[in-house]
Scaffold this active site. Structure first.
Site, PDB file in Angstrom:
ATOM      1  N   ASP A 102      29.754  -8.034   6.615  1.00 60.83           N
ATOM      2  CA  ASP A 102      30.024  -9.530   7.822  1.00 60.83           C
ATOM      3  C   ASP A 102      31.336 -10.287   7.103  1.00 60.83           C
ATOM      4  OD1 ASP A 102      28.793 -10.167   5.408  1.00 60.83           O
ATOM      5  OD2 ASP A 102      27.341 -11.236   6.636  1.00 60.83           O
TER       6      ASP A 102
ATOM      7  N   GLU B  53      25.661 -10.415   3.697  1.00 65.24           N
ATOM      8  CA  GLU B  53      25.670 -11.388   2.671  1.00 65.24           C
ATOM      9  C   GLU B  53      26.096 -13.179   3.640  1.00 65.24           C
ATOM     10  OE1 GLU B  53      27.677 -13.806  -0.028  1.00 65.24           O
ATOM     11  OE2 GLU B  53      28.387 -13.666   1.654  1.00 65.24           O
TER      12      GLU B  53
HETATM   13 ZN   LIG Z   1      31.888 -13.366   1.013  1.00 68.62          ZN
END
Ligand SMILES: [Zn+2]
Length: 412
Positions: free
Chosen positions: A84, A179
């Site tokens: 992401d 993340e």
């Molecule tokens: Zn990163």
């Protein structure tokens, strides 16, 4: 032919795919964009001939294995990247390539010339004289964080496949979501992944190696006021806004992000919603040192306790939740995972740059699940915005380091 023929072409392909995570969403992954990118990577890993390519159901991570090509007993080493991108426009990413950068020119980003990469503003550019830089077009982020990591892991695996004379143990690959919104690693399945040691390939510039992160907590402070007409307020009104300010003022004045660096911890207030009747404050609390971290939390709740005592009733409520811990505590029990990374960097002429992260990594959580997971550089500079860029040469070095780590585990 280039040493890693698909490294840059894959990277340029991946950054054009919008896989931004969604902080508002509660689903796993947080966005459908991530699911489709993960599925594409799964197909890619399958086409490359990796084994046991699958989506882990609890985490949505894609896992794959490159089997060992040696009879030696070698630990399984894992490489992890998140797919992401950060909370910034990721629609229609158009990477620009600056070949043989001279190390001092201003690089225009958008057509209007509003945004540029200027070495006066970003002195890091000066390091890249003679290198090929990949930048944004000024309207989006680049997504080198962490698609550089994804491309590097794939390139290293392809290299090991193409060079079967290089002895290696089982190599485990993991690509995961979310993340950037801090939730991706919460559901990481260490057992299914099957690595004995692992690395996130999610760090910044050349040589970055992190095995210390913050200890982290979040806190909400709710204050119940008593709202009456100001004319008749004396001795009756309890102004929750005022007590919110008093609470904040009771925290150590200099322990704030904007006044700290290195190993200094902080209290960071990031939201304050108030009325006389009810006020809410939101904080994050950070410290590398576990004892100091615990002391910070005690101080924080202690202020509320003291104020409640003065009120003679419980008007202030503190909700405090630990988020992650400094992985340094885990790694220090067996520093070999870091020693190998340092050696790998030295073997490919990269000077390790070791520093404690003022944040967390996916490895902070994964390490506490029993899999020691320091963080390696992936190459990105100025991450999370339109000024993000990465050097092709650094990406090659990052790939070299991954290959070298795979080799070194056979020599333990
Ligand atoms: Zn990163």
């Amino acid at each position: 032919m280039a040493k890693y023929p698909e490294l840059i072409s894959n990277f340029l392909e991946f950054v054009k795919i919008n896989s931004r995570s969604d902080p508002q969403s509660k689903s796993i992954p947080s966005s459908k964009r991530e699911t489709s990118f993960l599925n594409m990577l799964k197909e890619r890993l399958t086409a490359m001939g990796l084994e046991n390519v699958h989506t882990n159901p609890q985490s949505a991570y894609v896992f794959a294995t490159l089997p060992a090509n040696t009879d030696k007993k070698v630990p399984a080493v894992g490489f992890i990247s998140h797919i992401d991108t950060a909370d910034f426009n990721a629609e229609n990413v158009k990477p620009q390539i600056v070949e043989n950068y001279d190390g001092h020119s201003v690089i225009p980003l958008d057509k209007a010339g509003e945004y540029t990469l200027d070495p006066k503003v970003f002195p890091s550019l000066k390091k890249y004289q003679g290198q090929t830089l990949i930048t944004t077009d000024g309207t989006t982020l680049l997504g080198a964080d962490d698609k550089a990591g994804v491309a590097e892991i794939l390139a290293a695996v392809a290299y090991l496949q193409a060079n079967p004379d290089i002895e290696h143990g089982p190599i485990k690959v993991a690509f995961g979501p979310d993340e950037e919104i801090g939730t991706g690693a919460d559901h990481f399945d260490v057992k299914d992944f099957g690595a004995d040691f692992a690395y996130t390939v999610d760090g910044g510039p050349l040589g970055d190696l992190n095995y210390e992160t913050f200890n982290a907590a979040e806190a909400r402070v709710s204050i119940k006021g008593t709202d009456v007409h100001p004319a008749e307020a004396k001795g009756v009104m309890v102004n929750a806004i005022q007590f919110g300010m008093d609470f904040h003022a009771a925290l150590p004045e200099y322990d704030r992000p904007e006044k700290t660096s290195g190993r200094q911890g902080f209290y960071h207030i990031y939201d304050f919603q108030g009325s006389v009747d009810h006020t809410e404050l939101a904080y994050i609390i950070r410290d590398h040192d576990r004892d100091r971290f615990e002391a910070r939390k005690r101080l924080f709740t202690g202020i509320a306790d003291q104020m409640n005592k003065e009120f003679g009733e419980k008007r202030i409520q503190v909700e405090l939740k630990d988020q992650y811990y400094n992985m340094g505590e885990i790694i220090s029990k067996d520093p070999s995972v870091v020693e190998i990374a340092k050696q790998a960097m030295k073997n490919v002429d990269v000077e390790p740059h070791i520093f404690p992260v003022r944040g967390g990594t996916d490895g902070s959580k994964i390490s506490y699940m029993g899999l020691p997971t320091p963080n390696l550089f992936a190459g990105g500079e100025n991450m999370h915005g339109r000024f993000e860029y990465v050097s092709e040469q650094t990406m090659v070095k990052a790939t070299d380091v991954i290959v070298e780590i795979a080799k070194l585990y056979t020599q333990q």
